[in-house]
Design an enzyme around this catalytic site. Structure first.
Site, PDB file in Angstrom:
ATOM      1  N   ILE A  20       1.005  -1.087   0.087  1.00  0.00           N
ATOM      2  CA  ILE A  20       0.054  -0.061   0.031  1.00  0.00           C
ATOM      3  C   ILE A  20       0.813   1.204   0.009  1.00  0.00           C
ATOM      4  CG2 ILE A  20      -1.807   1.116   1.224  1.00  0.00           C
ATOM      5  CD1 ILE A  20      -2.687  -1.471   2.262  1.00  0.00           C
TER       6      ILE A  20
ATOM      7  N   TYR B  85      -2.126  -8.232  17.206  1.00  0.00           N
ATOM      8  CA  TYR B  85      -2.113  -7.229  16.156  1.00  0.00           C
ATOM      9  C   TYR B  85      -3.437  -6.284  16.377  1.00  0.00           C
ATOM     10  CZ  TYR B  85      -2.976  -5.756  11.166  1.00  0.00           C
ATOM     11  OH  TYR B  85      -3.001  -4.970  10.346  1.00  0.00           O
TER      12      TYR B  85
HETATM   13  C1  UD2 Z   1      -7.452  -9.453   6.776  1.00  0.00           C
HETATM   14  C2  UD2 Z   1      -6.063  -8.968   6.970  1.00  0.00           C
HETATM   15  C3  UD2 Z   1      -5.515  -9.272   8.184  1.00  0.00           C
HETATM   16  C4  UD2 Z   1      -6.463  -8.740   9.337  1.00  0.00           C
HETATM   17  C5  UD2 Z   1      -7.865  -9.243   9.231  1.00  0.00           C
HETATM   18  C6  UD2 Z   1      -8.848  -8.621  10.005  1.00  0.00           C
HETATM   19  C7  UD2 Z   1      -4.942  -9.236   4.661  1.00  0.00           C
HETATM   20  C8  UD2 Z   1      -4.065  -9.659   3.815  1.00  0.00           C
HETATM   21  N1  UD2 Z   1      -5.173  -9.471   5.881  1.00  0.00           N
HETATM   22  O1  UD2 Z   1      -7.569 -10.852   6.840  1.00  0.00           O
HETATM   23  O2  UD2 Z   1      -4.129  -8.586   8.270  1.00  0.00           O
HETATM   24  O3  UD2 Z   1      -6.433  -7.209   9.105  1.00  0.00           O
HETATM   25  O4  UD2 Z   1      -8.432  -8.974   7.807  1.00  0.00           O
HETATM   26  O5  UD2 Z   1     -10.034  -9.420  10.005  1.00  0.00           O
HETATM   27  O6  UD2 Z   1      -5.893  -8.159   4.271  1.00  0.00           O
HETATM   28  N2  UD2 Z   1      -7.987 -17.864   2.145  1.00  0.00           N
HETATM   29  C9  UD2 Z   1      -8.085 -19.062   1.703  1.00  0.00           C
HETATM   30  N3  UD2 Z   1      -6.851 -19.486   1.206  1.00  0.00           N
HETATM   31  C10 UD2 Z   1      -5.563 -18.693   1.418  1.00  0.00           C
HETATM   32  C11 UD2 Z   1      -5.556 -17.594   1.903  1.00  0.00           C
HETATM   33  C12 UD2 Z   1      -6.835 -17.117   2.481  1.00  0.00           C
HETATM   34  O7  UD2 Z   1      -8.820 -19.796   1.641  1.00  0.00           O
HETATM   35  O8  UD2 Z   1      -4.510 -19.269   0.890  1.00  0.00           O
HETATM   36  C13 UD2 Z   1      -9.347 -17.400   2.898  1.00  0.00           C
HETATM   37  C14 UD2 Z   1      -8.880 -16.948   4.425  1.00  0.00           C
HETATM   38  O9  UD2 Z   1      -9.346 -18.050   4.933  1.00  0.00           O
HETATM   39  C15 UD2 Z   1     -10.205 -15.863   4.267  1.00  0.00           C
HETATM   40  C16 UD2 Z   1     -10.045 -15.070   3.144  1.00  0.00           C
HETATM   41  O10 UD2 Z   1      -9.470 -15.960   2.186  1.00  0.00           O
HETATM   42  O11 UD2 Z   1     -11.329 -16.406   4.619  1.00  0.00           O
HETATM   43  C17 UD2 Z   1      -9.278 -13.682   2.942  1.00  0.00           C
HETATM   44  O12 UD2 Z   1      -8.022 -14.057   3.452  1.00  0.00           O
HETATM   45  P1  UD2 Z   1      -6.990 -12.856   3.775  1.00  0.00           P
HETATM   46  O13 UD2 Z   1      -5.875 -13.551   4.535  1.00  0.00           O
HETATM   47  O14 UD2 Z   1      -6.628 -12.307   2.578  1.00  0.00           O
HETATM   48  O15 UD2 Z   1      -7.618 -11.774   4.645  1.00  0.00           O
HETATM   49  P2  UD2 Z   1      -8.373 -11.945   6.091  1.00  0.00           P
HETATM   50  O16 UD2 Z   1      -9.567 -11.130   5.748  1.00  0.00           O
HETATM   51  O17 UD2 Z   1      -8.417 -13.216   6.602  1.00  0.00           O
END
Ligand code: UD2
Length: 314
Positions: free
Chosen positions: A12, A145
């Site tokens: 970002i 975090y």
């Molecule tokens: C985001 C933020 C994290 C935190 C969080 C707060 C990012 C990268 N991470 O996590 O820092 O702020 O929000 O709630 O923006 N997934 C898969 N396979 C993979 C990777 C991810 O299925 O290989 C799924 C994961 O389980 C989730 C979704 O994709 O349901 C989004 O995952 P993410 O890691 O991009 O972001 P998130 O929302 O978990």
């Protein structure tokens, strides 16, 4: 005008640096390259880059004193929930103390300043059921975090009120776009999906894919940060999101369509402590004049074309 962007070589941060340079701002970047890469910054000649850790107080104080920045964008952070659970004390030094010490130095040295912007996260909302998330919705920070992000927000706003500093906080939802590093299992899912589609790698889907997220394309994030700056919208918190709730399954389908081929998907159990649904109310941002320019489909198309182009040149 002079700006400091900590974390300016990151995903970002580097896009923000590009925008500031485009607007004629003199930009100084401080980044330890733990996640970032100097090559993320397009116009490196126009930017002063220090490979330094924001925990280095002596360095930060000397820099602040020397440069007398108009704008400070504090993006440097360990941006991984999982990492903060592994190393709570160390990530606290970066995600909280480094920000507080910067503010404290600005206060005690009476440095002039037009804006101090702190980047927080949707993680502060935790797993509470109210949706969409408004900036004044209840919070429930569950990880080191999220706790650091929330505590730092409170300090940043309190410094604004108590010491009359122009401070503002933003809460990023799920940001995607070129430059996001796919190398860790905790990287943004769209950077991992891009890597899998590009290199025909299998994608591991956590859970049944019905979990929802609010994805915002990087250019819209930069639009929002710039609006906050030019409108001097201080002493408050803004959600930075698209405002649209989409299930991961639908996001994957859209990306397969954009890329023109299907993914091979391995299914596994959902992540522990995973947020089931996430979507932001962005009316505060919209009141400032924000209009989301990028739908998921158009953002993914641009992202994919860029990835294809980069692959064809490597
Ligand atoms: C985001 C933020 C994290 C935190 C969080 C707060 C990012 C990268 N991470 O996590 O820092 O702020 O929000 O709630 O923006 N997934 C898969 N396979 C993979 C990777 C991810 O299925 O290989 C799924 C994961 O389980 C989730 C979704 O994709 O349901 C989004 O995952 P993410 O890691 O991009 O972001 P998130 O929302 O978990």
């Amino acid at each position: 005008m002079k700006a400091l962007v900590t974390g300016g070589a990151g995903f970002i941060g580097s896009h923000l640096v590009d925008q500031l340079v485009k607007q004629g701002v003199d930009v100084v970047v401080v980044d330890d390259l733990s996640m970032g890469n100097v090559d993320n910054i397009k116009n490196q000649d126009a930017v002063t880059i220090y490979i330094e850790d924001v925990r280095n107080e002596m360095f930060m104080q000397a820099l602040l004193q020397k440069e007398k920045f108009d704008y400070i964008y504090f993006l440097a952070a360990v941006a991984s929930v999982a990492d903060s659970i592994e190393r709570p004390s160390e990530t606290h030094e970066i995600n909280h103390n480094a920000v507080l010490k910067t503010l404290e130095y600005i206060r005690t040295a009476k440095l002039p300043l037009k804006q101090f912007l702190f980047t927080s996260s949707a993680a502060v909302y935790g797993n509470l059921p109210e949706l969409p998330k408004k900036e004044d919705s209840r919070v429930s920070p569950l990880s080191p975090y999220a706790i650091d992000k929330y505590a730092t927000e409170r300090y940043v706003l309190a410094y604004g009120e108590l010491y009359d500093l122009p401070t503002v906080c933003v809460r990023f939802f799920n940001v995607y776009g070129p430059g996001q590093n796919p190398s860790s299992p905790y990287s943004g899912v769209l950077s991992i999906l891009t890597d899998c589609l590009e290199n025909n790698k299998p994608f591991t889907l956590f859970g049944d894919g019905s979990q929802t997220r609010d994805f915002i394309y990087i250019e819209d994030v930069i639009q929002a940060l710039w609006l906050i700056t030019i409108k001097a919208a201080h002493h408050q918190v803004f959600n930075i999101a698209n405002g649209r709730e989409l299930a991961l399954n639908d996001i994957i389908k859209t990306y397969e369509m954009v890329a023109g081929h299907e993914l091979s998907i391995n299914r596994t159990e959902g992540r522990l402590g995973e947020v089931k649904r996430s979507v932001a109310d962005i009316s505060k941002l919209v009141k400032l004049g924000y209009v989301a320019d990028w739908s998921l489909e158009s953002g993914l198309t641009r992202y994919w074309e860029g990835a294809e182009y980069a692959a064809s040149r490597s």
